[in-house]
Design a protein around this motif. Sequence first.
Motif, PDB file in Angstrom:
ATOM      1  N   LEU A 130       0.210  20.881  14.113  1.00 46.38           N
ATOM      2  CA  LEU A 130      -0.194  22.326  15.698  1.00 46.38           C
ATOM      3  C   LEU A 130      -0.237  21.513  17.382  1.00 46.38           C
ATOM      4  CD1 LEU A 130      -3.847  22.515  13.997  1.00 46.38           C
ATOM      5  CD2 LEU A 130      -1.964  24.167  14.328  1.00 46.38           C
ATOM      6  N   ASP A 131      -0.550  20.590  17.212  1.00 42.98           N
ATOM      7  CA  ASP A 131       0.489  19.733  18.874  1.00 42.98           C
ATOM      8  C   ASP A 131       1.724  20.162  18.650  1.00 42.98           C
ATOM      9  OD1 ASP A 131      -2.319  19.146  19.226  1.00 42.98           O
ATOM     10  OD2 ASP A 131      -2.052  16.389  18.040  1.00 42.98           O
ATOM     11  N   THR A 136       5.472  25.314  21.859  1.00 37.93           N
ATOM     12  CA  THR A 136       6.979  25.930  21.692  1.00 37.93           C
ATOM     13  C   THR A 136       7.073  26.552  20.908  1.00 37.93           C
ATOM     14  OG1 THR A 136       6.795  24.131  19.211  1.00 37.93           O
ATOM     15  CG2 THR A 136       7.721  23.284  21.561  1.00 37.93           C
ATOM     16  N   MET A 137       5.357  27.568  20.663  1.00 41.62           N
ATOM     17  CA  MET A 137       5.600  29.047  19.940  1.00 41.62           C
ATOM     18  C   MET A 137       5.885  29.604  20.812  1.00 41.62           C
ATOM     19  SD  MET A 137       1.872  28.658  17.142  1.00 41.62           S
ATOM     20  CE  MET A 137       1.340  28.301  18.593  1.00 41.62           C
ATOM     21  N   ALA A 138       6.963  31.189  20.245  1.00 37.63           N
ATOM     22  CA  ALA A 138       7.007  31.475  20.837  1.00 37.63           C
ATOM     23  C   ALA A 138       6.827  32.548  20.077  1.00 37.63           C
ATOM     24  CB  ALA A 138       8.252  32.175  21.301  1.00 37.63           C
ATOM     25  N   PHE A 139       6.254  33.979  21.211  1.00 33.12           N
ATOM     26  CA  PHE A 139       5.846  35.685  19.985  1.00 33.12           C
ATOM     27  C   PHE A 139       6.517  36.690  20.268  1.00 33.12           C
ATOM     28  CE2 PHE A 139       1.994  32.808  20.824  1.00 33.12           C
ATOM     29  CZ  PHE A 139       2.283  32.276  19.853  1.00 33.12           C
ATOM     30  N   GLU A 194      -7.916  26.336  27.776  1.00 32.80           N
ATOM     31  CA  GLU A 194      -9.702  27.235  27.581  1.00 32.80           C
ATOM     32  C   GLU A 194      -9.648  28.392  26.997  1.00 32.80           C
ATOM     33  OE1 GLU A 194     -13.893  27.752  30.044  1.00 32.80           O
ATOM     34  OE2 GLU A 194     -11.790  26.661  31.283  1.00 32.80           O
ATOM     35  N   GLU A 195      -8.433  29.402  27.632  1.00 36.58           N
ATOM     36  CA  GLU A 195      -8.023  31.127  26.872  1.00 36.58           C
ATOM     37  C   GLU A 195      -7.837  30.605  25.880  1.00 36.58           C
ATOM     38  OE1 GLU A 195      -7.334  33.263  30.940  1.00 36.58           O
ATOM     39  OE2 GLU A 195      -6.140  31.944  29.751  1.00 36.58           O
ATOM     40  N   ALA A 196      -6.843  30.387  25.328  1.00 33.72           N
ATOM     41  CA  ALA A 196      -6.810  30.259  24.060  1.00 33.72           C
ATOM     42  C   ALA A 196      -7.281  29.649  22.952  1.00 33.72           C
ATOM     43  CB  ALA A 196      -5.172  29.140  23.595  1.00 33.72           C
ATOM     44  N   LEU A 197      -8.629  28.339  23.113  1.00 31.12           N
ATOM     45  CA  LEU A 197      -9.509  27.839  22.656  1.00 31.12           C
ATOM     46  C   LEU A 197     -10.865  29.549  21.858  1.00 31.12           C
ATOM     47  CD1 LEU A 197      -9.796  24.377  23.065  1.00 31.12           C
ATOM     48  CD2 LEU A 197      -9.379  25.244  21.053  1.00 31.12           C
ATOM     49  N   ALA A 198     -10.738  29.336  23.520  1.00 33.36           N
ATOM     50  CA  ALA A 198     -12.059  30.789  23.042  1.00 33.36           C
ATOM     51  C   ALA A 198     -11.384  31.872  22.521  1.00 33.36           C
ATOM     52  CB  ALA A 198     -11.838  31.313  25.049  1.00 33.36           C
ATOM     53  N   THR A 199     -10.450  32.457  22.625  1.00 36.28           N
ATOM     54  CA  THR A 199      -9.792  33.706  21.699  1.00 36.28           C
ATOM     55  C   THR A 199      -9.383  32.813  20.020  1.00 36.28           C
ATOM     56  OG1 THR A 199      -8.399  34.050  23.503  1.00 36.28           O
ATOM     57  CG2 THR A 199      -7.429  35.009  21.634  1.00 36.28           C
ATOM     58  N   ALA A 200      -9.002  31.856  19.899  1.00 33.51           N
ATOM     59  CA  ALA A 200      -8.818  31.397  18.522  1.00 33.51           C
ATOM     60  C   ALA A 200     -10.398  31.385  18.138  1.00 33.51           C
ATOM     61  CB  ALA A 200      -8.409  29.505  18.289  1.00 33.51           C
ATOM     62  N   GLY A 209      -9.515  36.519  11.182  1.00 33.63           N
ATOM     63  CA  GLY A 209      -9.156  35.357  10.409  1.00 33.63           C
ATOM     64  C   GLY A 209      -8.080  34.248  11.520  1.00 33.63           C
ATOM     65  N   PHE A 210      -8.328  32.779  11.290  1.00 28.51           N
ATOM     66  CA  PHE A 210      -7.697  31.897  12.610  1.00 28.51           C
ATOM     67  C   PHE A 210      -6.392  32.260  11.607  1.00 28.51           C
ATOM     68  CE2 PHE A 210      -6.061  27.903  13.136  1.00 28.51           C
ATOM     69  CZ  PHE A 210      -5.949  27.871  14.318  1.00 28.51           C
ATOM     70  N   HIS A 211      -5.334  31.974  12.680  1.00 29.99           N
ATOM     71  CA  HIS A 211      -3.654  32.072  11.697  1.00 29.99           C
ATOM     72  C   HIS A 211      -3.013  30.665  12.514  1.00 29.99           C
ATOM     73  CE1 HIS A 211      -4.574  35.170   8.797  1.00 29.99           C
ATOM     74  NE2 HIS A 211      -4.983  36.004  10.012  1.00 29.99           N
ATOM     75  N   ALA A 212      -3.344  29.721  12.537  1.00 28.61           N
ATOM     76  CA  ALA A 212      -2.294  28.357  12.791  1.00 28.61           C
ATOM     77  C   ALA A 212      -0.655  28.911  13.565  1.00 28.61           C
ATOM     78  CB  ALA A 212      -2.113  27.150  12.818  1.00 28.61           C
ATOM     79  N   ASN A 213      -0.256  29.946  13.291  1.00 25.72           N
ATOM     80  CA  ASN A 213       1.096  30.043  13.752  1.00 25.72           C
ATOM     81  C   ASN A 213       1.414  31.112  15.408  1.00 25.72           C
ATOM     82  OD1 ASN A 213       0.749  32.961  12.264  1.00 25.72           O
ATOM     83  ND2 ASN A 213       2.455  32.750  11.368  1.00 25.72           N
TER      84      ASN A 213
END
Length: 236
Positions: A130-131, A136-139, A194-200, A209-213
């Motif tokens: 996850l770290d 590095t994740m691209a969407f 902060e935004e990523a955690l709020a969205t997740a 549901g939560f998806h790590a990818n």
Amino acid sequence: MRGALLNAGFEFPARRITINLAPADLPKEGGRFDLPIALGILAASGQIPQAPLERCEFLGELALGGDLRAVRGGLPAALQARAARRAPLVPESNVQEAALVADGGGLRRGASARGVRPSDRHAAPIDAALDAHRDTMAFETPELADVRGQHQARRALEVAAAGGHSLLMIGPPGTGKTMLASRLPGILPPLSDEEALATAAVASISDRGFHANRWRQRPFRGSAPYRLRGGIGGWW
């Protein structure tokens, strides 16, 4: 509860048991309280030590066989546990989302009621992947450059994205509202932590549901046929 504890190798006390879920004015639903209730019964009956439980927060649904099942809200629960400086213990399927906020030695996981050991510091190492994916994740998102015409609407999207403004899009079906709105996340800046955690956290308690990818991906969903509303956060 009785079946889960018996099948996990424990005894269910042959007496009347009263469980107080305080505060009473807080709505409670789902099976997330199964594990803490079961551990409370076991501690009160002397089958497990009580002291290690005081440093942890427990979350999980119990199957009849004693196995732990995933529940919604693992990430918000981990956020609150961190704020209270307590170690969250969650089912195996909730580990990835809880690992986003739990510190390196605090997170625990369990596969069954028998396997829950709050005192075992090595019960649930955080998934280091996850770290590694944080930056590095691209969407793949729809590109605004693919839109032909709609010059004023495209300009409005660019101004809203640059200035962090909200948008209100009105028009009959088929005029391209959803097509344009779906391309707004692609021109917004990356989510902050902060935004990523709020969205997740919202995704964790929702049907999606939560998806790590894709936990750092800006969310998008279509709304009413005649109106889409949104803001810099990406919810529509």
